[in-house]
Write an enzyme that holds these catalytic residues in place. Sequence first.
Site, PDB file in Angstrom:
ATOM      1  N   HIS A 106     -17.379   2.445   0.692  1.00 49.94           N
ATOM      2  CA  HIS A 106     -16.857   1.280   1.410  1.00 49.94           C
ATOM      3  C   HIS A 106     -17.235   1.317   2.886  1.00 49.94           C
ATOM      4  O   HIS A 106     -17.256   2.377   3.509  1.00 49.94           O
ATOM      5  CB  HIS A 106     -15.321   1.231   1.264  1.00 49.94           C
ATOM      6  CG  HIS A 106     -14.726  -0.056   1.705  1.00 49.94           C
ATOM      7  ND1 HIS A 106     -13.875  -0.165   2.779  1.00 49.94           N
ATOM      8  CD2 HIS A 106     -14.873  -1.312   1.211  1.00 49.94           C
ATOM      9  CE1 HIS A 106     -13.521  -1.450   2.916  1.00 49.94           C
ATOM     10  NE2 HIS A 106     -14.107  -2.146   1.986  1.00 49.94           N
TER      11      HIS A 106
ATOM     12  N   HIS B 107     -10.489   6.897   1.825  1.00 50.38           N
ATOM     13  CA  HIS B 107      -9.126   6.790   1.280  1.00 50.38           C
ATOM     14  C   HIS B 107      -9.068   5.721   0.194  1.00 50.38           C
ATOM     15  O   HIS B 107      -9.893   4.803   0.183  1.00 50.38           O
ATOM     16  CB  HIS B 107      -8.129   6.428   2.402  1.00 50.38           C
ATOM     17  CG  HIS B 107      -8.382   5.067   2.974  1.00 50.38           C
ATOM     18  ND1 HIS B 107      -9.333   4.820   3.933  1.00 50.38           N
ATOM     19  CD2 HIS B 107      -7.838   3.853   2.696  1.00 50.38           C
ATOM     20  CE1 HIS B 107      -9.355   3.543   4.228  1.00 50.38           C
ATOM     21  NE2 HIS B 107      -8.467   2.919   3.489  1.00 50.38           N
TER      22      HIS B 107
ATOM     23  N   CYS C   1      -1.882  -2.883   7.679  1.00 52.53           N
ATOM     24  CA  CYS C   1      -1.826  -3.793   6.532  1.00 52.53           C
ATOM     25  C   CYS C   1      -0.539  -4.618   6.481  1.00 52.53           C
ATOM     26  O   CYS C   1      -0.580  -5.794   6.142  1.00 52.53           O
ATOM     27  CB  CYS C   1      -2.077  -3.024   5.242  1.00 52.53           C
ATOM     28  SG  CYS C   1      -3.806  -2.477   5.152  1.00 52.53           S
TER      29      CYS C   1
ATOM     30  N   HIS D  64     -10.657   0.680  -2.684  1.00 56.00           N
ATOM     31  CA  HIS D  64     -12.016   0.667  -2.140  1.00 56.00           C
ATOM     32  C   HIS D  64     -13.042   1.332  -3.066  1.00 56.00           C
ATOM     33  O   HIS D  64     -12.736   2.352  -3.692  1.00 56.00           O
ATOM     34  CB  HIS D  64     -12.052   1.438  -0.814  1.00 56.00           C
ATOM     35  CG  HIS D  64     -11.162   0.880   0.256  1.00 56.00           C
ATOM     36  ND1 HIS D  64     -11.168  -0.443   0.637  1.00 56.00           N
ATOM     37  CD2 HIS D  64     -10.241   1.487   1.055  1.00 56.00           C
ATOM     38  CE1 HIS D  64     -10.287  -0.621   1.612  1.00 56.00           C
ATOM     39  NE2 HIS D  64      -9.706   0.530   1.880  1.00 56.00           N
TER      40      HIS D  64
ATOM     41  N   ASP E 118      -4.446  -0.886  -1.820  1.00 52.45           N
ATOM     42  CA  ASP E 118      -5.740  -0.721  -1.153  1.00 52.45           C
ATOM     43  C   ASP E 118      -6.683  -0.100  -2.184  1.00 52.45           C
ATOM     44  O   ASP E 118      -6.332   0.919  -2.808  1.00 52.45           O
ATOM     45  CB  ASP E 118      -5.524   0.218   0.055  1.00 52.45           C
ATOM     46  CG  ASP E 118      -6.424  -0.090   1.235  1.00 52.45           C
ATOM     47  OD1 ASP E 118      -6.733  -1.275   1.481  1.00 52.45           O
ATOM     48  OD2 ASP E 118      -6.827   0.874   1.923  1.00 52.45           O
TER      49      ASP E 118
ATOM     50  N   LYS F  44      -6.904  -5.091  -3.000  1.00 57.16           N
ATOM     51  CA  LYS F  44      -7.664  -5.634  -1.868  1.00 57.16           C
ATOM     52  C   LYS F  44      -8.582  -4.556  -1.307  1.00 57.16           C
ATOM     53  O   LYS F  44      -8.331  -3.368  -1.493  1.00 57.16           O
ATOM     54  CB  LYS F  44      -6.725  -6.143  -0.784  1.00 57.16           C
ATOM     55  CG  LYS F  44      -5.826  -5.039  -0.238  1.00 57.16           C
ATOM     56  CD  LYS F  44      -4.833  -5.590   0.760  1.00 57.16           C
ATOM     57  CE  LYS F  44      -3.959  -4.493   1.324  1.00 57.16           C
ATOM     58  NZ  LYS F  44      -4.698  -3.442   2.055  1.00 57.16           N
TER      59      LYS F  44
ATOM     60  N   ASP G  47       0.805  -1.244   0.000  1.00 55.03           N
ATOM     61  CA  ASP G  47       0.000   0.000   0.000  1.00 55.03           C
ATOM     62  C   ASP G  47       0.834   1.290   0.000  1.00 55.03           C
ATOM     63  O   ASP G  47       0.508   2.233   0.728  1.00 55.03           O
ATOM     64  CB  ASP G  47      -0.951  -0.001   1.205  1.00 55.03           C
ATOM     65  CG  ASP G  47      -1.945  -1.154   1.194  1.00 55.03           C
ATOM     66  OD1 ASP G  47      -1.923  -1.948   0.250  1.00 55.03           O
ATOM     67  OD2 ASP G  47      -2.743  -1.259   2.146  1.00 55.03           O
TER      68      ASP G  47
HETATM   69  C1  VGL Z   1      -4.577   0.550   5.807  1.00 55.68           C
HETATM   70  C2  VGL Z   1      -6.172   1.405   7.199  1.00 55.68           C
HETATM   71  C3  VGL Z   1      -7.123   1.297   6.214  1.00 55.68           C
HETATM   72  C4  VGL Z   1      -3.147   0.152   5.614  1.00 55.68           C
HETATM   73  C5  VGL Z   1      -5.516   0.422   4.798  1.00 55.68           C
HETATM   74  O1  VGL Z   1      -2.682   0.083   4.453  1.00 55.68           O
HETATM   75  O2  VGL Z   1      -2.461  -0.093   6.641  1.00 55.68           O
HETATM   76  N1  VGL Z   1      -4.916   1.029   7.004  1.00 55.68           N
HETATM   77  N2  VGL Z   1      -6.781   0.805   5.017  1.00 55.68           N
HETATM   78 ZN    ZN Z   2      -8.188   0.865   3.406  1.00 49.75          ZN
END
Ligand code: VGL
Ligand code: ZN
Length: 212
Positions: A57, A86, A156, A53, A51, A111, A13
Amino acid sequence: MRITPTDVLIVVDLQNDFCPGGQLAVADGDSILEPIHRIAPRFEHIVLTQDWHPPDHTSFANSHPGKKPYDSIALAYGPQTLWPTHCVQGTHGAEFHADLRLNRAELILRKGFRREIDSYSAFFENDRITPTGLAGYLRERGLTRTFFAGLAYDFCVGFSALDARRLGFEAVVLRDACRAIDLNGSVTQIDLEFAQAGVAVVQCAELSGAAA
Ligand code: VGL
Ligand code: ZN
């Protein structure tokens, strides 16, 4: 620690929304570009996660009237932290950091694309049951040891490394190639879980082998 051809570097990410100026900025998030670019040439195999979404979401505070970012709510699969909106599919925030140069990456795994379930881990969604397919991909390709870098260390990256162990892979987290969100003791918690699960935490300088 010597890198071998059955090792894979998984960069988690490294997207605009998790970097300074982004919607869920991780302090100093972009500073990991340098160590990642330094160690990547040592790895024969590189995987990126993204990431990804939909706009409504379930992990977004905006999707729950009256809730604020960082509140926690109970969903069918358990507690879920609510985040600022995000990494919405197709937006600038969801793109990889513009300076990320990992052209040899062999797979980009997206994901968190199902509206009703979040996915911190690169292996399972947050119900801990729905697979992303990454375990099968790594097994079919004979990749047995996973090295993690990216954002965020305590979400993550952390969930991915723990799931890697649960699935029988070796797991190594490159501590100085990660940055944390640190929400309600989440760093202390993940450090504890790494120790219990046998996730190794090392510095990039401890890596050797192959191209430097
Ligand atoms: C993440 C919070 C929400 C991450 C992703 O990449 O750690 N944290 N979505
Ligand atoms: Zn996320």
